[in-house]
Scaffold this active site. Structure first.
Site, PDB file in Angstrom:
ATOM      1  N   GLU A   1       0.801  -1.237   0.000  1.00  0.00           N
ATOM      2  CA  GLU A   1       0.000   0.000   0.000  1.00  0.00           C
ATOM      3  C   GLU A   1       0.826   1.276   0.000  1.00  0.00           C
ATOM      4  O   GLU A   1       0.554   2.200   0.772  1.00  0.00           O
ATOM      5  CB  GLU A   1      -0.956  -0.008   1.205  1.00  0.00           C
ATOM      6  CG  GLU A   1      -1.868  -1.229   1.240  1.00  0.00           C
ATOM      7  CD  GLU A   1      -2.841  -1.246   2.414  1.00  0.00           C
ATOM      8  OE1 GLU A   1      -2.719  -0.398   3.313  1.00  0.00           O
ATOM      9  OE2 GLU A   1      -3.732  -2.121   2.417  1.00  0.00           O
TER      10      GLU A   1
ATOM     11  N   GLU B   1      -6.046 -10.846  -1.411  1.00  0.00           N
ATOM     12  CA  GLU B   1      -6.820 -10.662  -0.164  1.00  0.00           C
ATOM     13  C   GLU B   1      -8.313 -10.551  -0.445  1.00  0.00           C
ATOM     14  O   GLU B   1      -9.020  -9.742   0.151  1.00  0.00           O
ATOM     15  CB  GLU B   1      -6.369  -9.386   0.571  1.00  0.00           C
ATOM     16  CG  GLU B   1      -4.881  -9.300   0.815  1.00  0.00           C
ATOM     17  CD  GLU B   1      -4.457  -8.078   1.623  1.00  0.00           C
ATOM     18  OE1 GLU B   1      -5.330  -7.375   2.179  1.00  0.00           O
ATOM     19  OE2 GLU B   1      -3.245  -7.823   1.698  1.00  0.00           O
TER      20      GLU B   1
HETATM   21  C1  XIL Z   1      -6.121  -6.474   8.380  1.00  0.00           C
HETATM   22  C2  XIL Z   1      -6.420  -7.651   9.283  1.00  0.00           C
HETATM   23  O1  XIL Z   1      -7.326  -8.493   8.621  1.00  0.00           O
HETATM   24  C3  XIL Z   1      -6.991  -7.186  10.606  1.00  0.00           C
HETATM   25  O2  XIL Z   1      -7.111  -8.283  11.511  1.00  0.00           O
HETATM   26  C4  XIL Z   1      -6.099  -6.118  11.221  1.00  0.00           C
HETATM   27  O3  XIL Z   1      -6.697  -5.619  12.389  1.00  0.00           O
HETATM   28  C5  XIL Z   1      -5.866  -4.993  10.232  1.00  0.00           C
HETATM   29  O4  XIL Z   1      -5.321  -5.518   9.031  1.00  0.00           O
HETATM   30  N1  XIL Z   1      -4.962  -4.768   3.691  1.00  0.00           N
HETATM   31  C6  XIL Z   1      -3.918  -5.557   4.127  1.00  0.00           C
HETATM   32  C7  XIL Z   1      -4.103  -6.444   5.297  1.00  0.00           C
HETATM   33  O5  XIL Z   1      -2.863  -5.593   3.468  1.00  0.00           O
HETATM   34  O6  XIL Z   1      -2.922  -6.621   6.021  1.00  0.00           O
HETATM   35  C8  XIL Z   1      -5.207  -5.942   6.209  1.00  0.00           C
HETATM   36  O7  XIL Z   1      -5.428  -6.917   7.239  1.00  0.00           O
HETATM   37  C9  XIL Z   1      -6.460  -5.689   5.409  1.00  0.00           C
HETATM   38  C10 XIL Z   1      -6.217  -4.626   4.354  1.00  0.00           C
END
Ligand code: XIL
Length: 387
Positions: free
Chosen positions: A178, A292
């Site tokens: 990101e 994701e």
């Molecule tokens: C999220 C997790 O799912 C949560 O448990 C945590 O509190 C915050 O992060 N993008 C990403 C992930 O790259 O690492 C994130 O994961 C969701 C958005």
């Protein structure tokens, strides 16, 4: 649906924690009630062995994967069973991030990450590493400890230690996560986050070069969200991500793959924007991972669970039909696999939850949802366009 990353993370992490605590108490009864509805996915259909997600994915040159919740893996046999049955690639939902890995500036906590590696080895699964450098989920000590003087050492030492520990065992590392945030207003579209403030834009190349040295076997990946749909904002973000990746290639920064997070919303539209973006990544010689995926239904006003499930499944089908046609796509991972452990909260921003989110292929009782069958069908119908 433009939600700032900061707002998104803080709100959702609070909700996710709440959901975890409530999991056994509140989520299961809600899901059980939903299950009694006639139009739920037909749970009598075979879904294991050659009918599993990973078997169907493999027929079409894909890995099927999911993020893994460390606590659930350690405590819930059913969670571990479904995980091993369905998937051949896993990623830690949190355990390999700076926050969980770095209790103090001088120590590392590897217990949860090691447990996932051991589970994956036992079940012959591949592992994605997530992540080595991100603006979010930094340890609490970071702000008061990191300075312009020591930041490069901190970053290099962290990457060398973590990627070095799992050297040769990670399929792909999300080296930088990101790094693009167009609304931060920089001409290059890069996020003005902590690493940028400490080290300038060079932090990205430093991270990738260090990762290559620490683990020459892993596919080094740039991972981001908000590039998926047909909106103007997504178009701007795609342009900035491409510019970043082209610059890296021109500088001979070791970059092997693009990760598209694929946190999408029910009813979104996904057309030539994402298609052309993926083709451009392929032209740069990159592999692509859908890293994701989940489908957020908080924008739906119809709270009938069966309708929510159908809308979520239709969006999986739509998005995967478009993206899996791209030959460079090597894997599809969802962000968790059971609604019992999803990071998504219930409601729209600032509003009461309208319905419990059901964004994943299994519901809170480990029963396959409509999304499971939509994903499996999308694997089956994969026909890649010629490169
Ligand atoms: C999220 C997790 O799912 C949560 O448990 C945590 O509190 C915050 O992060 N993008 C990403 C992930 O790259 O690492 C994130 O994961 C969701 C958005």
């Amino acid at each position: 649906m433009d939600i700032s990353a900061e707002g998104k993370i803080s709100r959702r992490s609070v909700l996710a924690n709440g959901a975890m605590i409530a999991a056994g108490l509140a989520v299961a009864p809600l899901a059980a009630r939903a299950q009694s509805k006639a139009s739920q996915a037909d749970t009598t259909r075979a879904i294991t062995g050659r009918d599993s997600l990973k078997a169907h994915a493999a027929h079409h040159g894909l890995l099927a994967g999911t993020a893994v919740n460390a606590r659930a893996l350690a405590t819930q046999p059913e969670y571990a069973r479904v995980l091993a049955e369905q998937y051949d690639i896993v990623v830690a939902e949190n355990a390999m991030k700076w926050g969980p890995l770095r209790p103090t500036p001088d120590t590392f906590f590897f217990t949860d990450a090691d447990a996932l590696m051991a589970f994956a080895a036992e079940h012959k699964m591949k592992v994605r590493g997530h992540n080595l450098c991100w603006h979010s989920q930094l340890p609490t000590w970071f702000n008061s400890t990191a300075t312009k003087e020591n930041a490069q050492h901190l970053l290099v030492n962290h990457i060398t230690t973590v990627a070095g520990r799992y050297r040769g065992k990670i399929e792909a590392w999300d080296v930088v996560n990101e790094a693009v945030q167009v609304s931060d207003g920089r001409p290059d579209g890069l996020r003005n986050g902590p690493w940028m403030k400490l080290l300038g834009p060079e932090y990205i190349d430093i991270a990738f070069r260090t990762a290559r040295q620490a683990d020459p076997h892993a596919l080094l990946t740039y991972n981001d969200y908000g590039v998926e749909n047909d909106s103007d904002d997504a178009g701007k973000k795609r342009a900035a991500v491409l510019a970043l990746m082209r610059g890296m290639k021109a500088r001979k920064t070791p970059l092997d793959a693009l990760g598209i997070q694929s946190h999408i919303h029910a009813g979104g539209s996904f057309g030539s924007g994402i298609r052309d973006f993926m083709a451009s990544a392929r032209d740069l010689g990159l592999k692509i991972f859908l890293t994701e995926m989940d489908v957020n239904s908080s924008n739906l006003t119809d709270n009938d669970i069966a309708h929510v499930d159908q809308a979520v499944a239709a969006t999986y089908r739509d998005y995967l039909t478009t993206t899996l046609a791209e030959p460079a796509v090597a894997a599809m991972l969802t962000w968790g696999f059971t609604d019992r452990y999803t990071w998504l909260g219930g409601g729209r921003r600032g509003q009461q939850p309208s319905h419990p989110q059901r964004p994943l292929p299994f519901d809170a009782n480990y029963q396959p949802t409509d999304a499971f069958f939509a994903i499996r069908d999308a694997f089956d119908h994969r026909q890649t366009r010629q490169a």
